[in-house]
Design a protein around this motif. Structure first.
Motif, PDB file in Angstrom:
ATOM      1  N   ALA A   4       0.850  -1.192   0.000  1.00  0.00           N
ATOM      2  CA  ALA A   4       0.000   0.000   0.000  1.00  0.00           C
ATOM      3  C   ALA A   4       0.880   1.235   0.000  1.00  0.00           C
ATOM      4  O   ALA A   4       1.800   1.363   0.808  1.00  0.00           O
ATOM      5  CB  ALA A   4      -0.901   0.005   1.216  1.00  0.00           C
ATOM      6  N   THR A   5       0.608   2.113  -0.928  1.00  0.00           N
ATOM      7  CA  THR A   5       1.321   3.388  -0.949  1.00  0.00           C
ATOM      8  C   THR A   5       0.354   4.457  -0.478  1.00  0.00           C
ATOM      9  O   THR A   5      -0.814   4.475  -0.873  1.00  0.00           O
ATOM     10  CB  THR A   5       1.817   3.728  -2.362  1.00  0.00           C
ATOM     11  N   PRO A   6       0.815   5.331   0.361  1.00  0.00           N
ATOM     12  CA  PRO A   6      -0.091   6.359   0.870  1.00  0.00           C
ATOM     13  C   PRO A   6      -0.492   7.335  -0.244  1.00  0.00           C
ATOM     14  O   PRO A   6       0.329   7.739  -1.060  1.00  0.00           O
ATOM     15  CB  PRO A   6       0.716   7.075   1.949  1.00  0.00           C
ATOM     16  N   ALA A   7      -1.760   7.675  -0.271  1.00  0.00           N
ATOM     17  CA  ALA A   7      -2.262   8.636  -1.254  1.00  0.00           C
ATOM     18  C   ALA A   7      -1.771  10.026  -0.875  1.00  0.00           C
ATOM     19  O   ALA A   7      -1.703  10.366   0.306  1.00  0.00           O
ATOM     20  CB  ALA A   7      -3.787   8.606  -1.287  1.00  0.00           C
ATOM     21  N   PRO A   8      -1.398  10.842  -1.865  1.00  0.00           N
ATOM     22  CA  PRO A   8      -0.876  12.177  -1.551  1.00  0.00           C
ATOM     23  C   PRO A   8      -1.885  13.020  -0.780  1.00  0.00           C
ATOM     24  O   PRO A   8      -1.599  13.496   0.299  1.00  0.00           O
ATOM     25  CB  PRO A   8      -0.558  12.792  -2.897  1.00  0.00           C
ATOM     26  N   ARG A   9      -3.050  13.194  -1.309  1.00  0.00           N
ATOM     27  CA  ARG A   9      -4.142  13.906  -0.647  1.00  0.00           C
ATOM     28  C   ARG A   9      -5.428  13.434  -1.278  1.00  0.00           C
ATOM     29  O   ARG A   9      -5.483  13.175  -2.476  1.00  0.00           O
ATOM     30  CB  ARG A   9      -4.020  15.416  -0.833  1.00  0.00           C
ATOM     31  N   GLY A  10      -6.443  13.382  -0.484  1.00  0.00           N
ATOM     32  CA  GLY A  10      -7.724  12.962  -1.015  1.00  0.00           C
ATOM     33  C   GLY A  10      -8.364  14.040  -1.868  1.00  0.00           C
ATOM     34  O   GLY A  10      -8.034  15.226  -1.777  1.00  0.00           O
ATOM     35  N   LEU A  11      -9.284  13.604  -2.706  1.00  0.00           N
ATOM     36  CA  LEU A  11      -9.982  14.534  -3.580  1.00  0.00           C
ATOM     37  C   LEU A  11     -10.757  15.564  -2.773  1.00  0.00           C
ATOM     38  O   LEU A  11     -10.774  16.750  -3.097  1.00  0.00           O
ATOM     39  CB  LEU A  11     -10.918  13.769  -4.511  1.00  0.00           C
ATOM     40  N   ARG A  12     -11.369  15.122  -1.705  1.00  0.00           N
ATOM     41  CA  ARG A  12     -12.157  16.036  -0.879  1.00  0.00           C
ATOM     42  C   ARG A  12     -11.286  17.131  -0.265  1.00  0.00           C
ATOM     43  O   ARG A  12     -11.661  18.306  -0.230  1.00  0.00           O
ATOM     44  CB  ARG A  12     -12.866  15.256   0.219  1.00  0.00           C
ATOM     45  N   ALA A  13     -10.104  16.784   0.196  1.00  0.00           N
ATOM     46  CA  ALA A  13      -9.203  17.777   0.795  1.00  0.00           C
ATOM     47  C   ALA A  13      -8.714  18.766  -0.263  1.00  0.00           C
ATOM     48  O   ALA A  13      -8.609  19.960  -0.007  1.00  0.00           O
ATOM     49  CB  ALA A  13      -8.019  17.095   1.461  1.00  0.00           C
ATOM     50  N   ARG A  14      -8.428  18.267  -1.477  1.00  0.00           N
ATOM     51  CA  ARG A  14      -7.985  19.163  -2.545  1.00  0.00           C
ATOM     52  C   ARG A  14      -9.100  20.114  -2.969  1.00  0.00           C
ATOM     53  O   ARG A  14      -8.857  21.300  -3.208  1.00  0.00           O
ATOM     54  CB  ARG A  14      -7.491  18.367  -3.739  1.00  0.00           C
ATOM     55  N   LEU A  15     -10.326  19.600  -3.051  1.00  0.00           N
ATOM     56  CA  LEU A  15     -11.447  20.471  -3.409  1.00  0.00           C
ATOM     57  C   LEU A  15     -11.713  21.508  -2.331  1.00  0.00           C
ATOM     58  O   LEU A  15     -12.036  22.649  -2.631  1.00  0.00           O
ATOM     59  CB  LEU A  15     -12.709  19.637  -3.656  1.00  0.00           C
ATOM     60  N   ARG A  16     -11.572  21.123  -1.072  1.00  0.00           N
ATOM     61  CA  ARG A  16     -11.759  22.072   0.020  1.00  0.00           C
ATOM     62  C   ARG A  16     -10.724  23.187  -0.061  1.00  0.00           C
ATOM     63  O   ARG A  16     -11.042  24.364   0.112  1.00  0.00           O
ATOM     64  CB  ARG A  16     -11.660  21.357   1.367  1.00  0.00           C
TER      65      ARG A  16
END
Length: 90
Positions: A4-16
């Motif tokens: 498992a590689t950690p995701a950079p940032r979630g879509l929700r956080a980027r949209l916020r």
């Protein structure tokens, strides 16, 4: 077995973050409109200047106000230094 590689940032956080930046951008733009109208009316009614002269001055003051707002509030986390190896005119 998968790793498992950690995701950079979630879509929700980027949209916020994007919504927050757009709101700050709009606030500075609206403030620039208010400054433009205020300076224009001050020049027309208090100083009795011609409309063209008043318009030019109010536009210049609003541009300066917007530049300061964008540079030091909206985009303060961005580096102002040019990127090495990249032309400033491209």
């Amino acid at each position: 077995m998968t790793t498992a590689t950690p995701a950079p940032r979630g879509l929700r956080a980027r949209l916020r973050g994007l919504v927050h930046e757009v709101m700050k951008f709009g606030t500075v733009g609206l403030f620039g409109v208010v400054v433009n109208l205020a300076v224009f009316n001050l020049c027309i009614h208090a100083l009795h200047w011609a409309p063209v002269r008043s318009g030019v001055l109010s536009t210049l003051v609003a541009i300066g106000t917007n530049y300061i707002g964008y540079r030091f509030w909206v985009y303060r986390d961005r580096d102002a230094a040019p990127v090495p190896g990249r032309s400033p005119f491209s």
